[in-house]
Structure formats: structure tokens, C-alpha cells
Write a protein that holds these residues in place. Structure first.
Motif, PDB file in Angstrom:
ATOM      1  N   GLY A 117      21.786  49.197  52.947  1.00 27.53           N
ATOM      2  CA  GLY A 117      20.550  49.964  52.895  1.00 27.53           C
ATOM      3  C   GLY A 117      19.915  50.220  54.250  1.00 27.53           C
ATOM      4  O   GLY A 117      19.003  51.040  54.367  1.00 27.53           O
ATOM      5  N   ASN A 118      20.386  49.546  55.283  1.00 25.55           N
ATOM      6  CA  ASN A 118      19.823  49.700  56.618  1.00 25.55           C
ATOM      7  C   ASN A 118      20.516  50.852  57.343  1.00 25.55           C
ATOM      8  O   ASN A 118      21.717  50.799  57.613  1.00 25.55           O
ATOM      9  N   GLU A 119      19.787  51.870  57.663  1.00 27.51           N
ATOM     10  CA  GLU A 119      20.310  53.070  58.336  1.00 27.51           C
ATOM     11  C   GLU A 119      21.001  52.727  59.657  1.00 27.51           C
ATOM     12  O   GLU A 119      21.964  53.382  60.047  1.00 27.51           O
ATOM     13  N   ASN A 120      20.535  51.699  60.351  1.00 23.36           N
ATOM     14  CA  ASN A 120      21.121  51.326  61.642  1.00 23.36           C
ATOM     15  C   ASN A 120      22.546  50.814  61.513  1.00 23.36           C
ATOM     16  O   ASN A 120      23.295  50.824  62.482  1.00 23.36           O
ATOM     17  N   ASN A 121      22.925  50.332  60.339  1.00 19.77           N
ATOM     18  CA  ASN A 121      24.266  49.789  60.151  1.00 19.77           C
ATOM     19  C   ASN A 121      25.304  50.848  59.816  1.00 19.77           C
ATOM     20  O   ASN A 121      26.499  50.556  59.783  1.00 19.77           O
ATOM     21  N   LEU A 122      24.874  52.069  59.581  1.00 24.86           N
ATOM     22  CA  LEU A 122      25.813  53.147  59.271  1.00 24.86           C
ATOM     23  C   LEU A 122      26.813  53.345  60.411  1.00 24.86           C
ATOM     24  O   LEU A 122      28.012  53.516  60.180  1.00 24.86           O
ATOM     25  N   GLY A 123      26.345  53.274  61.629  1.00 25.57           N
ATOM     26  CA  GLY A 123      27.224  53.416  62.787  1.00 25.57           C
ATOM     27  C   GLY A 123      28.267  52.307  62.848  1.00 25.57           C
ATOM     28  O   GLY A 123      29.412  52.539  63.243  1.00 25.57           O
ATOM     29  N   LYS A 124      27.887  51.097  62.444  1.00 19.58           N
ATOM     30  CA  LYS A 124      28.830  49.977  62.443  1.00 19.58           C
ATOM     31  C   LYS A 124      29.924  50.200  61.404  1.00 19.58           C
ATOM     32  O   LYS A 124      31.103  49.933  61.663  1.00 19.58           O
ATOM     33  N   VAL A 125      29.550  50.694  60.243  1.00 20.46           N
ATOM     34  CA  VAL A 125      30.534  50.974  59.200  1.00 20.46           C
ATOM     35  C   VAL A 125      31.475  52.081  59.657  1.00 20.46           C
ATOM     36  O   VAL A 125      32.699  51.990  59.507  1.00 20.46           O
ATOM     37  N   LYS A 126      30.910  53.133  60.244  1.00 16.70           N
ATOM     38  CA  LYS A 126      31.737  54.225  60.773  1.00 16.70           C
ATOM     39  C   LYS A 126      32.685  53.705  61.848  1.00 16.70           C
ATOM     40  O   LYS A 126      33.851  54.097  61.907  1.00 16.70           O
ATOM     41  N   GLY A 127      32.198  52.819  62.689  1.00 17.59           N
ATOM     42  CA  GLY A 127      33.018  52.237  63.744  1.00 17.59           C
ATOM     43  C   GLY A 127      34.188  51.446  63.177  1.00 17.59           C
ATOM     44  O   GLY A 127      35.315  51.545  63.673  1.00 17.59           O
ATOM     45  N   CYS A 128      33.932  50.665  62.134  1.00 16.20           N
ATOM     46  CA  CYS A 128      35.008  49.896  61.493  1.00 16.20           C
ATOM     47  C   CYS A 128      36.076  50.824  60.936  1.00 16.20           C
ATOM     48  O   CYS A 128      37.275  50.585  61.119  1.00 16.20           O
ATOM     49  N   LEU A 129      35.661  51.893  60.273  1.00 14.85           N
ATOM     50  CA  LEU A 129      36.631  52.837  59.719  1.00 14.85           C
ATOM     51  C   LEU A 129      37.412  53.542  60.826  1.00 14.85           C
ATOM     52  O   LEU A 129      38.620  53.781  60.690  1.00 14.85           O
ATOM     53  N   SER A 130      36.763  53.833  61.941  1.00 19.88           N
ATOM     54  CA  SER A 130      37.452  54.466  63.075  1.00 19.88           C
ATOM     55  C   SER A 130      38.480  53.522  63.698  1.00 19.88           C
ATOM     56  O   SER A 130      39.591  53.935  64.034  1.00 19.88           O
ATOM     57  N   ILE A 131      38.117  52.257  63.835  1.00 19.30           N
ATOM     58  CA  ILE A 131      39.050  51.262  64.383  1.00 19.30           C
ATOM     59  C   ILE A 131      40.265  51.133  63.476  1.00 19.30           C
ATOM     60  O   ILE A 131      41.409  51.086  63.952  1.00 19.30           O
ATOM     61  N   LEU A 132      40.031  51.108  62.170  1.00 15.76           N
ATOM     62  CA  LEU A 132      41.138  50.995  61.226  1.00 15.76           C
ATOM     63  C   LEU A 132      42.059  52.209  61.306  1.00 15.76           C
ATOM     64  O   LEU A 132      43.288  52.074  61.244  1.00 15.76           O
ATOM     65  N   LYS A 133      41.471  53.388  61.475  1.00 18.12           N
ATOM     66  CA  LYS A 133      42.290  54.595  61.594  1.00 18.12           C
ATOM     67  C   LYS A 133      43.137  54.527  62.867  1.00 18.12           C
ATOM     68  O   LYS A 133      44.326  54.863  62.843  1.00 18.12           O
ATOM     69  N   GLU A 134      42.552  54.083  63.976  1.00 17.50           N
ATOM     70  CA  GLU A 134      43.315  53.945  65.226  1.00 17.50           C
ATOM     71  C   GLU A 134      44.475  52.981  65.049  1.00 17.50           C
ATOM     72  O   GLU A 134      45.578  53.246  65.499  1.00 17.50           O
ATOM     73  N   ARG A 135      44.200  51.850  64.402  1.00 16.68           N
ATOM     74  CA  ARG A 135      45.266  50.865  64.156  1.00 16.68           C
ATOM     75  C   ARG A 135      46.391  51.464  63.324  1.00 16.68           C
ATOM     76  O   ARG A 135      47.563  51.233  63.592  1.00 16.68           O
ATOM     77  N   ALA A 136      46.013  52.216  62.308  1.00 20.10           N
ATOM     78  CA  ALA A 136      47.022  52.824  61.428  1.00 20.10           C
ATOM     79  C   ALA A 136      47.868  53.841  62.202  1.00 20.10           C
ATOM     80  O   ALA A 136      49.077  53.889  62.037  1.00 20.10           O
ATOM     81  N   LEU A 137      47.225  54.633  63.041  1.00 21.05           N
ATOM     82  CA  LEU A 137      47.949  55.636  63.810  1.00 21.05           C
ATOM     83  C   LEU A 137      48.867  55.006  64.854  1.00 21.05           C
ATOM     84  O   LEU A 137      49.913  55.552  65.185  1.00 21.05           O
ATOM     85  N   GLN A 138      48.471  53.844  65.364  1.00 17.98           N
ATOM     86  CA  GLN A 138      49.297  53.131  66.337  1.00 17.98           C
ATOM     87  C   GLN A 138      50.390  52.324  65.658  1.00 17.98           C
ATOM     88  O   GLN A 138      51.330  51.865  66.307  1.00 17.98           O
ATOM     89  N   GLY A 139      50.248  52.107  64.353  1.00 15.23           N
ATOM     90  CA  GLY A 139      51.249  51.344  63.609  1.00 15.23           C
ATOM     91  C   GLY A 139      51.123  49.851  63.765  1.00 15.23           C
ATOM     92  O   GLY A 139      52.080  49.119  63.574  1.00 15.23           O
ATOM     93  N   ASP A 140      49.934  49.350  64.129  1.00 16.80           N
ATOM     94  CA  ASP A 140      49.719  47.893  64.276  1.00 16.80           C
ATOM     95  C   ASP A 140      49.734  47.212  62.934  1.00 16.80           C
ATOM     96  O   ASP A 140      49.261  47.631  61.963  1.00 16.80           O
TER      97      ASP A 140
END
Length: 140
Positions: A117-140
């Protein structure tokens, strides 16, 4: 009465553009909002003697790239804190691809609701999803 239709037409065009922008809202924000609503309704309260429950998950599949983004709340399976739950970010390159996930926060149902519910944490969630996408693209 004379009405200047060009001005009204311009306003209608701008309004239509705004609607299109609203319709194409950030899907990650939509994921967080949808999960918040589902968690409020479907995750059991603490102290009910229920430490295991079916994961509550929301999913978004990008039609262009077939990327699958998910957020999930599930039991943390912690013996010391049996009511503990975990918010997990999940990413897949496709429906059949490997699953990459990251625990975002661990705590009570209320802790997770406060986080979502905290608007400030939206960026953290987006960051986690971006990190996961990078890992997937790198094949880690």
C-alpha cells in the motif's frame, strides 16, 4: 448560437489521448494494486493456527515479448514465526521458460499489506522485477 467546433474537437482529441495513456497504465503498478486487493481478501489472518495456505498470485503476460511478470504472497514456512508470509517477485521469459524469483519482504499479513500500500515501495518492486529479467536474459 455559434460554437467553435475546432476547439471542442481539440479537447476531444486530447481527452482521447489521456484515456489511452490511462488504459496503458504501468502494468507493474497494476500488479501491485491487484495483489493488494487479493491479499486483503484471501490471505488468512495471523493467530488463526493456519501457517500454510495456497499462494495468492497475480500475473501479467506481455503480449509482445511473452514475458510473464508475477507477484505472489505465500507462507514463509518459518518454524519460529508460523504466521509469517513472504511477498515474492517472479519473472519468466515465457510461460514454458524457467522461473526466476526473489523474496521482496517477509512478515505478517499486515506488514505485506503496508508494504504493497505504500507508494514509495513501488519502485522497489519494479526494481526486483527488472533484476529478475536481467538474470533471466543472462541465463544465471
Amino acid at each position: 448560437m455559434n460554437i467553435d467546433n475546432s476547439i471542442n474537437g481539440l479537447n476531444k482529441m486530447n481527452y482521447r489521448k489521456n484515456i489511452e495513456i490511462d488504459a496503458n497504465k504501468d502494468f507493474k503498478r497494476e500488479l501491485v494494486e491487484s495483489l493488494y486487493k487479493k491479499v486483503r481478501q484471501e490471505v488468512p489472518q495471523e493467530g488463526m493456527g493456519i501457517n500454510k495456505f495456497e499462494p495468492v498470485t497475480v500475473k501479467y503476460k506481455d503480449a509482445d515479448t511473452e514475458d510473464v511478470y508475477s507477484l505472489s504472497v505465500q507462507s514463509a514456512y518459518d518454524k519460529e514465526a508460523p504466521d509469517s508470509k513472504v511477498l515474492r517477485a517472479i519473472y519468466q521469459l515465457s510461460e514454458d521458460g524457467p522461473v526466476y524469483y526473489m523474496n521482496v519482504i517477509r512478515g505478517s499479513k499486515q506488514d505485506i499489506l503496508d508494504y504493497l500500500g505504500n507508494e514509495n515501495n513501488l519502485g522497489k518492486v519494479k526494481g526486483c522485477l527488472s533484476i529478475l529479467k536481467e538474470r533471466a536474459l543472462q541465463g544465471d
